[in-house]
Every structure is written in C-alpha cells, then in structure tokens.
Motif scaffolding. Structure first.
Motif, PDB file in Angstrom:
ATOM      1  N   SER A 224      -7.559  44.561   8.215  1.00 23.47           N
ATOM      2  CA  SER A 224      -8.161  45.435   9.209  1.00 23.47           C
ATOM      3  C   SER A 224      -9.326  46.203   8.598  1.00 23.47           C
ATOM      4  N   ASN A 225      -9.950  47.052   9.416  1.00 24.94           N
ATOM      5  CA  ASN A 225     -11.043  47.894   8.925  1.00 24.94           C
ATOM      6  C   ASN A 225     -10.536  49.239   8.408  1.00 24.94           C
ATOM      7  N   ASP A 226      -9.233  49.333   8.140  1.00 22.13           N
ATOM      8  CA  ASP A 226      -8.646  50.488   7.476  1.00 22.13           C
ATOM      9  C   ASP A 226      -9.059  50.406   6.007  1.00 22.13           C
ATOM     10  N   ILE A 227      -9.967  51.281   5.560  1.00 21.22           N
ATOM     11  CA  ILE A 227     -10.500  51.153   4.202  1.00 21.22           C
ATOM     12  C   ILE A 227      -9.537  51.714   3.152  1.00 21.22           C
ATOM     13  N   ILE A 228      -8.529  52.490   3.572  1.00 21.35           N
ATOM     14  CA  ILE A 228      -7.542  53.002   2.617  1.00 21.35           C
ATOM     15  C   ILE A 228      -6.569  51.890   2.247  1.00 21.35           C
ATOM     16  N   MET A 229      -6.057  51.202   3.269  1.00 23.80           N
ATOM     17  CA  MET A 229      -5.163  50.053   3.063  1.00 23.80           C
ATOM     18  C   MET A 229      -5.683  48.895   3.920  1.00 23.80           C
ATOM     19  N   PRO A 230      -6.678  48.173   3.414  1.00 26.09           N
ATOM     20  CA  PRO A 230      -7.311  47.112   4.208  1.00 26.09           C
ATOM     21  C   PRO A 230      -6.412  45.926   4.527  1.00 26.09           C
ATOM     22  N   ASP A 231      -5.310  45.788   3.779  1.00 23.99           N
ATOM     23  CA  ASP A 231      -4.344  44.750   4.133  1.00 23.99           C
ATOM     24  C   ASP A 231      -2.920  45.291   3.954  1.00 23.99           C
ATOM     25  N   ILE A 232      -2.111  45.004   4.965  1.00 23.01           N
ATOM     26  CA  ILE A 232      -0.706  45.407   4.951  1.00 23.01           C
ATOM     27  C   ILE A 232       0.153  44.159   5.037  1.00 23.01           C
ATOM     28  N   ARG A 233       1.199  44.111   4.244  1.00 26.56           N
ATOM     29  CA  ARG A 233       2.041  42.920   4.192  1.00 26.56           C
ATOM     30  C   ARG A 233       3.205  42.990   5.173  1.00 26.56           C
ATOM     31  N   LEU A 234       3.381  41.887   5.888  1.00 21.59           N
ATOM     32  CA  LEU A 234       4.553  41.687   6.736  1.00 21.59           C
ATOM     33  C   LEU A 234       5.313  40.481   6.203  1.00 21.59           C
ATOM     34  N   THR A 235       6.592  40.412   6.530  1.00 27.86           N
ATOM     35  CA  THR A 235       7.404  39.265   6.116  1.00 27.86           C
ATOM     36  C   THR A 235       8.050  38.625   7.337  1.00 27.86           C
ATOM     37  N   LEU A 236       7.834  37.316   7.475  1.00 30.08           N
ATOM     38  CA  LEU A 236       8.473  36.538   8.538  1.00 30.08           C
ATOM     39  C   LEU A 236       9.574  35.694   7.900  1.00 30.08           C
ATOM     40  N   ARG A 237      10.799  35.837   8.409  1.00 27.82           N
ATOM     41  CA  ARG A 237      11.933  35.111   7.845  1.00 27.82           C
ATOM     42  C   ARG A 237      12.480  34.126   8.865  1.00 27.82           C
ATOM     43  N   ALA A 238      12.925  32.979   8.377  1.00 25.85           N
ATOM     44  CA  ALA A 238      13.496  31.968   9.266  1.00 25.85           C
ATOM     45  C   ALA A 238      14.324  30.975   8.474  1.00 25.85           C
ATOM     46  N   ASN A 239      15.358  30.452   9.118  1.00 27.12           N
ATOM     47  CA  ASN A 239      16.138  29.342   8.579  1.00 27.12           C
ATOM     48  C   ASN A 239      15.631  28.091   9.283  1.00 27.12           C
ATOM     49  N   VAL A 240      14.820  27.311   8.581  1.00 24.91           N
ATOM     50  CA  VAL A 240      14.136  26.171   9.194  1.00 24.91           C
ATOM     51  C   VAL A 240      14.972  24.910   9.039  1.00 24.91           C
ATOM     52  N   VAL A 241      15.232  24.248  10.170  1.00 25.84           N
ATOM     53  CA  VAL A 241      16.049  23.030  10.179  1.00 25.84           C
ATOM     54  C   VAL A 241      15.247  21.886  10.792  1.00 25.84           C
ATOM     55  N   GLU A 242      15.746  20.683  10.612  1.00 24.85           N
ATOM     56  CA  GLU A 242      15.105  19.528  11.242  1.00 24.85           C
ATOM     57  C   GLU A 242      15.164  19.683  12.762  1.00 24.85           C
ATOM     58  N   SER A 243      14.175  19.106  13.442  1.00 32.52           N
ATOM     59  CA  SER A 243      14.149  19.206  14.894  1.00 32.52           C
ATOM     60  C   SER A 243      15.309  18.428  15.503  1.00 32.52           C
TER      61      SER A 243
END
Length: 260
Positions: A224-243
């Motif tokens: 973002s254009n937030d110059i104090i913290m220009p990037d913030i980390r998120l975590t996406l979690r999933a149990n991925v299985v065959e279709s």
C-alpha cells in the motif's frame, strides 16, 4: 400526392436523426494511472471507472493489453445509461525491474468505439525501502487489519477460494492498496474502495488458487501507500487435496483424455 411525399420525407428524416442521436457514450474517470515505485514481485492493480453518458446500453466488447504482463478484467454485462462499469488492469512486476508504461485498448459500441488506457510506474528492488521526512510520515495513510490469518479448511487443488479481510485507514491521507505479493503467484486481490479515506474501512478480497497438495501456509504481502509499513503480511492456510473429479476418475479406472 406531393403533400404525402413531403410528410413521408419529414418522417424518414426525423427517424434517421433520432437513430443517429441514440447512442452509447463512454466517459472515463481518468485515462492514465501511475503506480509510482513498487517493489519487484508486486502484482499491482487498478480499476478504471467507465460511465455510460449516452442514451443506449454500453457494451465493452474487448479489452486488449499491449503485453502479456498486464491482465485485464472488465464489466461484461451491458452498462445502462447513467451507470458505471469497471476495467481492472493488473500488472505483474516479477522479473521486470525498471520503469514501465503499458497501454490497454478498449473496444465498445460507443460513438467513439476505441479508447486507450495507460498504466505506468517504476519497479524497484524486492526489498524496496524509501526515505521520508517526519512530516511525510505524520501525514501518511496507515493500514490496519482486523485479522492477519484466514483458514480455508479443506480445498481441492485448483479450486478458487476467496478470503475477506476488513481494512481500516488509521492515517490522515487516503489509503490505496497497490498490490499483493506471494511466493506462489497464486493470489490476486480486489478491494471495495479504491481510495480509503482517513478513518474509513473497506473490504479486501484475496482470491487463492492452490496448486500444491497437503497443508499450505501462503504468506501474502499486502502493498500500500502506507509509508510507515508499506507491506503487511497475511497468512492463508488450507489443507489441499486432489479434486473430486480426479478421485472419481481414478476410482472408476478411467484415464484422463489429453488435450489435442
């Protein structure tokens, strides 16, 4: 007889004139968007607003970028008179350091059938850091998130899933979400407000398409254009299985048919 011919001529003239003035007409909020300086690996995105100021439905029939590094999305249904549609331009900066200036050709049924949009900016190093004055930092937008983790649970490989986060601007200037960055390049984003005013909130949607099996923890940097913290980390979690389609095919002893 002459009178009848005269009135027939006037009727045809009026019909032709009315048809000529019945036309969709496109109006763009702006034609160029400057992303400024972004870190390499960012998938920068911007939504151009398109308004139909004519008196017939506006149809966007094609949106053609000048290179494969730019991916467009647009409003597919007809845009009614007085209504607004969107043309979203996404630029993948991975492996493309330096300045960029790309065009996007838009074709519609408007009186002027072709319009050209532009995106530009400069791709800096992956660990981009800039120097700012205390005054600039005090006026900076500030990105705040209610949560930084989302668990999808079980997902099929290749399945498209959406996680929603609430974003708030705790700064003084409008906040702009400029892009997302992930090691898998399997995450894209959409935000409900292009410019989030001071004190206001918006909804950030992350679309995740997992392509690797088993438990996944995808770290996504929100830029973002937030110059104090220009990037913030998120975590996406999933149990991925065959279709399920693949599982059923294997269970029935069938072989997938290759594309020809």
């Amino acid at each position: 007889m002459k009178t009848k011919l005269y009135f027939l001529f006037i009727f045809c003239l009026a019909f032709t004139a009315n048809k000529a003035f019945s036309q969709a007409e496109i109006k763009l909020e702006k034609e160029t968007h400057d992303f400024g300086t972004i870190a390499e690996g960012t998938q920068a995105s911007y939504e151009f607003k398109v308004k139909n100021v004519g008196n017939q439905p506006l149809i966007i029939s094609a949106v053609q970028p000048s290179c494969g590094c730019t991916t467009p999305e647009w409003t597919r249904e007809p845009i009614q008179p007085g209504k607004t549609g969107l043309i979203k331009a996404m630029y993948n900066s991975t492996g493309r350091p330096g300045p960029f200036h790309k065009s996007i050709t838009v074709t519609t049924n408007a009186a002027t059938p072709t319009q050209v949009l532009y995106i530009k900016g400069d791709v800096g190093p992956k660990d981009l850091k800039l120097n700012y004055t205390p005054e600039q930092k005090a006026m900076s937008p500030r990105l705040a998130l209610g949560s930084t983790t989302y668990n999808f649970g079980k997902l099929e490989k290749g399945q498209k899933a959406v996680a929603k986060f609430t974003v708030k601007n705790n700064g003084r200037e409008p906040l702009v979400i400029q892009g997302v960055k992930s090691s898998c390049n399997c995450v894209s984003f959409k935000v409900s407000e292009q410019n989030i005013k001071a004190g206001q909130t918006a909804t950030l949607e992350l679309t995740y398409v997992p392509m690797v099996l088993k438990d996944q923890n995808e770290v996504v940097n929100i830029l973002s254009n937030d110059i104090i913290m220009p990037d913030i980390r998120l975590t996406l979690r999933a149990n991925v299985v065959e279709s399920l389609a693949t599982q059923n095919m294997l269970r029935e002893g069938k072989q997938p048919v290759p594309f020809r």
